[in-house]
Design a protein around this motif. Sequence first.
Motif, PDB file in Angstrom:
ATOM      1  N   LEU A   1      40.175  33.787  50.092  1.00  0.00           N
ATOM      2  CA  LEU A   1      40.260  32.810  49.105  1.00  0.00           C
ATOM      3  C   LEU A   1      40.866  31.516  49.753  1.00  0.00           C
ATOM      4  O   LEU A   1      41.791  31.279  50.517  1.00  0.00           O
ATOM      5  CB  LEU A   1      41.217  33.402  48.161  1.00  0.00           C
ATOM      6  CG  LEU A   1      40.675  34.765  47.205  1.00  0.00           C
ATOM      7  CD1 LEU A   1      41.702  35.150  46.294  1.00  0.00           C
ATOM      8  CD2 LEU A   1      39.443  34.357  46.779  1.00  0.00           C
TER       9      LEU A   1
ATOM     10  N   LEU B   1      38.805  37.745  37.244  1.00  0.00           N
ATOM     11  CA  LEU B   1      40.168  38.339  37.364  1.00  0.00           C
ATOM     12  C   LEU B   1      40.348  39.112  36.254  1.00  0.00           C
ATOM     13  O   LEU B   1      40.683  40.350  36.383  1.00  0.00           O
ATOM     14  CB  LEU B   1      41.233  37.483  37.595  1.00  0.00           C
ATOM     15  CG  LEU B   1      42.710  37.867  37.585  1.00  0.00           C
ATOM     16  CD1 LEU B   1      42.895  38.890  39.136  1.00  0.00           C
ATOM     17  CD2 LEU B   1      43.725  36.895  37.627  1.00  0.00           C
TER      18      LEU B   1
ATOM     19  N   SER C   1      30.059  34.765  43.083  1.00  0.00           N
ATOM     20  CA  SER C   1      30.251  33.739  42.628  1.00  0.00           C
ATOM     21  C   SER C   1      29.832  32.395  43.766  1.00  0.00           C
ATOM     22  O   SER C   1      29.336  31.522  43.471  1.00  0.00           O
ATOM     23  CB  SER C   1      31.357  33.331  41.789  1.00  0.00           C
ATOM     24  OG  SER C   1      31.526  32.333  41.239  1.00  0.00           O
TER      25      SER C   1
ATOM     26  N   VAL D   1      33.864  37.377  43.268  1.00  0.00           N
ATOM     27  CA  VAL D   1      34.013  36.226  43.810  1.00  0.00           C
ATOM     28  C   VAL D   1      33.326  35.682  44.809  1.00  0.00           C
ATOM     29  O   VAL D   1      32.665  34.839  45.013  1.00  0.00           O
ATOM     30  CB  VAL D   1      35.592  36.010  44.453  1.00  0.00           C
ATOM     31  CG1 VAL D   1      35.628  34.619  45.543  1.00  0.00           C
ATOM     32  CG2 VAL D   1      36.731  35.699  43.521  1.00  0.00           C
TER      33      VAL D   1
ATOM     34  N   PHE E   1      37.651  42.256  42.549  1.00  0.00           N
ATOM     35  CA  PHE E   1      37.947  40.738  42.236  1.00  0.00           C
ATOM     36  C   PHE E   1      37.119  39.995  43.316  1.00  0.00           C
ATOM     37  O   PHE E   1      36.320  39.096  43.424  1.00  0.00           O
ATOM     38  CB  PHE E   1      39.442  40.149  42.535  1.00  0.00           C
ATOM     39  CG  PHE E   1      39.518  38.949  42.238  1.00  0.00           C
ATOM     40  CD1 PHE E   1      39.070  38.174  41.141  1.00  0.00           C
ATOM     41  CD2 PHE E   1      39.928  38.083  43.298  1.00  0.00           C
ATOM     42  CE1 PHE E   1      39.481  36.904  41.113  1.00  0.00           C
ATOM     43  CE2 PHE E   1      40.230  36.759  43.267  1.00  0.00           C
ATOM     44  CZ  PHE E   1      40.029  36.044  41.959  1.00  0.00           C
TER      45      PHE E   1
ATOM     46  N   ARG F   1      36.487  27.902  50.719  1.00  0.00           N
ATOM     47  CA  ARG F   1      35.230  27.645  50.200  1.00  0.00           C
ATOM     48  C   ARG F   1      34.718  26.571  51.007  1.00  0.00           C
ATOM     49  O   ARG F   1      35.297  25.660  51.668  1.00  0.00           O
ATOM     50  CB  ARG F   1      35.163  27.192  48.795  1.00  0.00           C
ATOM     51  CG  ARG F   1      33.984  27.145  47.949  1.00  0.00           C
ATOM     52  CD  ARG F   1      34.194  26.349  46.705  1.00  0.00           C
ATOM     53  NE  ARG F   1      35.035  27.366  45.936  1.00  0.00           N
ATOM     54  CZ  ARG F   1      34.296  28.248  45.203  1.00  0.00           C
ATOM     55  NH1 ARG F   1      33.049  28.455  45.228  1.00  0.00           N
ATOM     56  NH2 ARG F   1      34.998  29.169  44.607  1.00  0.00           N
TER      57      ARG F   1
ATOM     58  N   ARG G   1      45.752  39.318  43.832  1.00  0.00           N
ATOM     59  CA  ARG G   1      44.390  39.364  43.469  1.00  0.00           C
ATOM     60  C   ARG G   1      43.528  39.493  44.852  1.00  0.00           C
ATOM     61  O   ARG G   1      42.395  40.463  44.805  1.00  0.00           O
ATOM     62  CB  ARG G   1      44.033  38.571  42.679  1.00  0.00           C
ATOM     63  CG  ARG G   1      44.188  37.216  43.252  1.00  0.00           C
ATOM     64  CD  ARG G   1      43.963  35.644  42.551  1.00  0.00           C
ATOM     65  NE  ARG G   1      44.215  34.413  43.072  1.00  0.00           N
ATOM     66  CZ  ARG G   1      43.855  33.370  42.740  1.00  0.00           C
ATOM     67  NH1 ARG G   1      43.356  33.316  41.385  1.00  0.00           N
ATOM     68  NH2 ARG G   1      43.956  32.330  43.271  1.00  0.00           N
TER      69      ARG G   1
ATOM     70  N   THR H   1      34.655  34.976  52.429  1.00  0.00           N
ATOM     71  CA  THR H   1      35.494  35.062  50.946  1.00  0.00           C
ATOM     72  C   THR H   1      36.845  35.181  51.126  1.00  0.00           C
ATOM     73  O   THR H   1      37.428  35.457  50.151  1.00  0.00           O
ATOM     74  CB  THR H   1      34.896  36.175  50.352  1.00  0.00           C
ATOM     75  OG1 THR H   1      35.086  37.386  50.892  1.00  0.00           O
ATOM     76  CG2 THR H   1      33.492  36.048  50.076  1.00  0.00           C
TER      77      THR H   1
ATOM     78  N   GLU I   1      36.994  31.850  37.348  1.00  0.00           N
ATOM     79  CA  GLU I   1      37.834  32.442  38.135  1.00  0.00           C
ATOM     80  C   GLU I   1      38.643  33.489  37.326  1.00  0.00           C
ATOM     81  O   GLU I   1      39.094  34.485  37.810  1.00  0.00           O
ATOM     82  CB  GLU I   1      38.953  31.989  39.167  1.00  0.00           C
ATOM     83  CG  GLU I   1      39.631  32.569  40.141  1.00  0.00           C
ATOM     84  CD  GLU I   1      40.371  31.892  41.057  1.00  0.00           C
ATOM     85  OE1 GLU I   1      41.709  31.660  41.162  1.00  0.00           O
ATOM     86  OE2 GLU I   1      39.895  31.172  41.900  1.00  0.00           O
ATOM     87  N   GLN I   2      39.265  33.007  36.209  1.00  0.00           N
ATOM     88  CA  GLN I   2      40.035  33.806  35.233  1.00  0.00           C
ATOM     89  C   GLN I   2      39.034  35.110  34.823  1.00  0.00           C
ATOM     90  O   GLN I   2      39.610  36.172  34.419  1.00  0.00           O
ATOM     91  CB  GLN I   2      40.475  33.087  34.162  1.00  0.00           C
ATOM     92  CG  GLN I   2      41.530  33.653  33.197  1.00  0.00           C
ATOM     93  CD  GLN I   2      42.754  34.237  33.942  1.00  0.00           C
ATOM     94  OE1 GLN I   2      43.296  33.411  35.006  1.00  0.00           O
ATOM     95  NE2 GLN I   2      43.015  35.429  33.954  1.00  0.00           N
TER      96      GLN I   2
END
Length: 537
Positions: free
Chosen positions: A22, A70, A405, A402, A398, A25, A392, A20, A66-67
């Motif tokens: 960021l 967050l 997700s 994530v 968060f 992916r 973040r 993870t 994502e928003q």
Amino acid sequence: MNTRHGSETFFIEGEGVVNTQLGGRRGDQPDPITEPDAPPAPAVRRAAAPPFRFSRVGPRGRVVPEQLALTLAKAMTKGGVGRGDVPAGYTYLGQFIDHDLTMDATDVRLGEDVTPAELLQGRSPTLDLDSLYGAGPADAGSAGFYAADGVRLKTGDTIRTGPDRAKAGHDLPRVGTGSRKERRRALIPDPRNDENLIVAQTHLAMIRFHNRVVDKLPASVPPAQRFRRARRSVTLHYHWLIRHDYLPRIVDPAVVEDVFTHGRRLVDPAVAPTEMPRMPVEFSVAAFRLGHSMVRPVYDWNRRFPQGIGSLDYMFQFSALGGDLGGEDRLLSNWIADWRRMYDFPAGGHPQLAPPDQVNRAQRIDTLLTDPLENLPPSTFGGSAGIPFDDRRRNLAFRNLVRGSMLKLASGQQMVAALRAAGVSVQPLSRRQIVQGSGGAKLDGLTGRQQDALVERTPLWFYVLREAETGDGRMRRVGGRLVAETFHRAMEGSRFSLLRNPDFRPAHGRGDTFEMTDLLFFAFAGRATGINPLGGA
């Protein structure tokens, strides 16, 4: 926590199956946990795979915008204020148990600090205490964890500081050679159990419990059988403690009783008891991250660092994986645990070892995390030191959202439907409960459209915490069922299993009672000098 050592931990990251970081992916690479016949990811295919795997017990969900993640994360890390009724030590007993359940190879940067052979010795999704025993004293890779007799486990000594003299057997054993960082490294099967001081001292207590069990074995037990006999006894006592002490504190006791009496509905409901369990991602990436909300910002730790002084930052600093032991090679004596402050000994039927107001209580299980977890030290998740404050990527909530997700975890609503289809009557959360909660995260920052999206597809981790929050602070309904069923399966599939030994009764507690205070009382021979080595009130 540190991906170089397997999955990131319960306390900081939980058990992960995808990286993870960021921006990392995997794109169109196969999801190794989606279906039983899915091909492994390329990084795993290049090395021998561990003898266990993750699985889904619910349907595939959708990516959380994502928003939205967050905004939720910021609301969740405003600082938990609700004290629960669970002694704070159980937060870190949960972390220790978590590290016994899994250390997934798919989140390891292969070739960096961990070899494929070591990955095969990683945590199995059973409650076998391989995080304590490794592969046993007869295995060349694990023999170093054991004393010269090949039966007892090694311990370490602390360093004198001021009036607090060196204490034998009150630190984890440490390597003692090479660079300073290498000298600090704990000589234990799972290095994650040295990522904060409280879990490190918990691991040490388990070592001492094992050694005391060895000491109590009859002299008639042949040398070749002494280790196996001791491990069997320790494991069955551990199972008893989990079933009768730990689980009922964090999960609705009615759910625990139903699962352990009538069996499972979602997690491997029809498999041979001795077949190797699989680890549900709904548990590892969502439900068992309940411990994050139990973390306090500060602890009344011992007489040297009492109320308001034993901060969470110090708990990281005085470990070797999360910190640097304060610049020393071993633990300083003034940081030894006073277990009277982490567990309620009088409530456990033991002598009045500490006034009740000195017992730390964990934060209530809810949708709020203590605010230090909004800014994790980058070292705790393998990030660079240059990640700025308030980025973040440093926010634990968060990162959790994530990760869920990226795995496309089922939503809370999907899991309600899955449980109902399996014959479990589950009441879903209402819109008001999801949006407003009960003293947890305030979602005033969500737009109306975001609220609608949240109510339709609530991220599973947030959903199960909201369930606890709108109840009595225990996991219930979806979250309670996922936790209880996963523990039942992990216990059933263990080499030594309480479920396959129904006549077992604990020998080292109070009759049929064996709780964490009993384990500590026995491990330290019932002496105040072991439970509270620094003395004082």
